[in-house]
Design a protein around this motif. Structure first.
Motif, PDB file in Angstrom:
ATOM      1  N   LEU A  61       0.827  -1.210   0.000  1.00  0.00           N
ATOM      2  CA  LEU A  61       0.000   0.000   0.000  1.00  0.00           C
ATOM      3  C   LEU A  61       0.862   1.261   0.000  1.00  0.00           C
ATOM      4  CD1 LEU A  61      -2.762  -1.050   2.577  1.00  0.00           C
ATOM      5  CD2 LEU A  61      -2.899  -1.113   0.086  1.00  0.00           C
TER       6      LEU A  61
ATOM      7  N   ILE B 277       1.470   4.221  -3.030  1.00  0.00           N
ATOM      8  CA  ILE B 277       1.185   5.640  -2.778  1.00  0.00           C
ATOM      9  C   ILE B 277       2.419   6.497  -3.028  1.00  0.00           C
ATOM     10  CG2 ILE B 277       0.615   7.306  -0.968  1.00  0.00           C
ATOM     11  CD1 ILE B 277      -1.232   5.172   0.233  1.00  0.00           C
TER      12      ILE B 277
ATOM     13  N   SER C  15      -1.710  -5.933  -3.071  1.00  0.00           N
ATOM     14  CA  SER C  15      -2.222  -4.743  -2.377  1.00  0.00           C
ATOM     15  C   SER C  15      -1.819  -3.472  -3.113  1.00  0.00           C
ATOM     16  CB  SER C  15      -1.704  -4.712  -0.933  1.00  0.00           C
ATOM     17  OG  SER C  15      -0.286  -4.579  -0.900  1.00  0.00           O
TER      18      SER C  15
ATOM     19  N   ILE D 185      -4.154  -3.135  -6.131  1.00  0.00           N
ATOM     20  CA  ILE D 185      -5.519  -2.755  -5.754  1.00  0.00           C
ATOM     21  C   ILE D 185      -5.615  -1.265  -5.458  1.00  0.00           C
ATOM     22  CG2 ILE D 185      -7.287  -3.029  -3.970  1.00  0.00           C
ATOM     23  CD1 ILE D 185      -6.499  -5.992  -3.833  1.00  0.00           C
ATOM     24  N   ILE D 186      -4.685  -0.756  -4.640  1.00  0.00           N
ATOM     25  CA  ILE D 186      -4.777   0.663  -4.281  1.00  0.00           C
ATOM     26  C   ILE D 186      -4.408   1.557  -5.460  1.00  0.00           C
ATOM     27  CG2 ILE D 186      -2.422   0.950  -3.384  1.00  0.00           C
ATOM     28  CD1 ILE D 186      -3.679   2.686  -1.165  1.00  0.00           C
TER      29      ILE D 186
ATOM     30  N   TYR E 158      -7.667   1.082  -8.015  1.00  0.00           N
ATOM     31  CA  TYR E 158      -8.996   1.406  -7.504  1.00  0.00           C
ATOM     32  C   TYR E 158      -9.040   2.719  -6.724  1.00  0.00           C
ATOM     33  CZ  TYR E 158     -10.508  -3.261  -8.852  1.00  0.00           C
ATOM     34  OH  TYR E 158     -10.823  -4.383  -9.581  1.00  0.00           O
ATOM     35  N   ALA E 159      -7.918   3.082  -6.098  1.00  0.00           N
ATOM     36  CA  ALA E 159      -7.916   4.301  -5.281  1.00  0.00           C
ATOM     37  C   ALA E 159      -7.199   5.459  -5.957  1.00  0.00           C
ATOM     38  CB  ALA E 159      -7.274   4.018  -3.915  1.00  0.00           C
ATOM     39  N   LEU E 160      -6.134   5.160  -6.702  1.00  0.00           N
ATOM     40  CA  LEU E 160      -5.336   6.228  -7.302  1.00  0.00           C
ATOM     41  C   LEU E 160      -5.652   6.463  -8.773  1.00  0.00           C
ATOM     42  CD1 LEU E 160      -1.896   5.326  -5.655  1.00  0.00           C
ATOM     43  CD2 LEU E 160      -3.569   7.040  -4.909  1.00  0.00           C
TER      44      LEU E 160
END
Length: 263
Positions: free
Chosen positions: A70, A74, A171, A174-175, A178-180
């Motif tokens: 994760l 980031i 992980s 996924i981040i 889906y998140a970034l």
């Protein structure tokens, strides 16, 4: 004058003692090598130690890998986003985790959980004279106690590193997607296009080396513990500190060798 000479000579004394201890550790290693090949092999005890060291460390490795992936996604996103190169994150993350973060973090977590316990257990057996009792029965205490633990750690760490690499990359994927907002197809394509066997193999080789080194360090320090309960505490601390230092040093030399071999 005498105090000045004492201060001046203190570093040389420490250096000499360090060389002496390092030489003793090398002799310990040399004496251990024939024990791996001579019977009895204590296979049942080896599997028991794999359960204690490997399976027992699975959860902490899983959590470490999860949050490592994760954070890696980031942090790299911040850098790649400045150059509009987010689609190239996949391969970069995979290589950094499989070659460096996986084996190093995995070895460090195994050290903190299993090697510290190994040193404490062997140290307790030494100060309570259990190891001396084994020797009096004409049983080689090194083969009886150390060899199964060393083999189990050397086998367990590469497996745990494979788990670490898989969980951390999953992980991160996924981040990132889906998140970034990174394109999932482009993310996967950079991995499949540029991935080479050496990207995975180097991490596994490092894990084998780290597993052997930290297990022999923990065994050596625990086996030669002195000084009662306080000595057990000191041995546990030394096992963790020296194992961690060895991991970083060995990681540098292995990375340099792989770079030289272009592998």
């Amino acid at each position: 004058m005498e105090s000045f000479l004492a201060v001046l000579g203190h570093p040389f004394v420490l250096f000499y003692r360090s060389l002496e201890k390092f030489g003793a550790f090398l002799l310990f290693q040399i004496k251990l090598l024939p024990l791996f090949l001579t019977p009895p092999y204590r296979i049942k005890e080896t599997f028991k130690q794999i359960e204690i060291i490997g399976i027992g460390s699975f959860f902490v490795i899983f959590l470490t890998a999860l949050f490592t992936g994760l954070v890696e996604a980031i942090q790299l996103y911040q850098g790649f986003h400045r150059f509009n190169a987010e689609n190239f994150m996949g391969y970069t993350i995979f290589v950094s985790i499989s070659k460096e973060l996986g084996p190093v973090f995995g070895a460090l977590m195994l050290t903190s959980r299993a090697i510290s316990a190994m040193a404490a257990e062997l140290g307790t057996m030494r100060v309570t004279e259990q190891i001396d009792a084994i020797d009096t029965l004409a049983i080689d205490s090194k083969k009886f106690l150390l060899i199964p633990r060393i083999i189990a750690t050397t086998i367990s760490l590469p497996i745990l590193v494979i788990v670490f690499v898989f969980v951390a990359n999953l992980s991160a994927y996924i981040i990132a997607t889906y998140a970034l907002g990174v394109n999932p197809t482009a993310y996967k394509n950079t991995v499949t296009m540029y991935l080479d066997f050496s990207d995975i193999g180097t991490g596994i080789i490092k894990a084998f080396v780290f597993g052997y080194l930290i297990s022999t360090i923990g065994s050596y320090i625990g086996y030669f513990t002195r000084g009662g309960a306080r000595g057990v505490g000191l041995s546990t601390t030394r096992a963790v500190v020296f194992s961690a230092m060895t991991i970083f040093a060995a990681n540098y030399f292995l990375s340099a060798v792989f770079l030289y071999l272009d592998w």
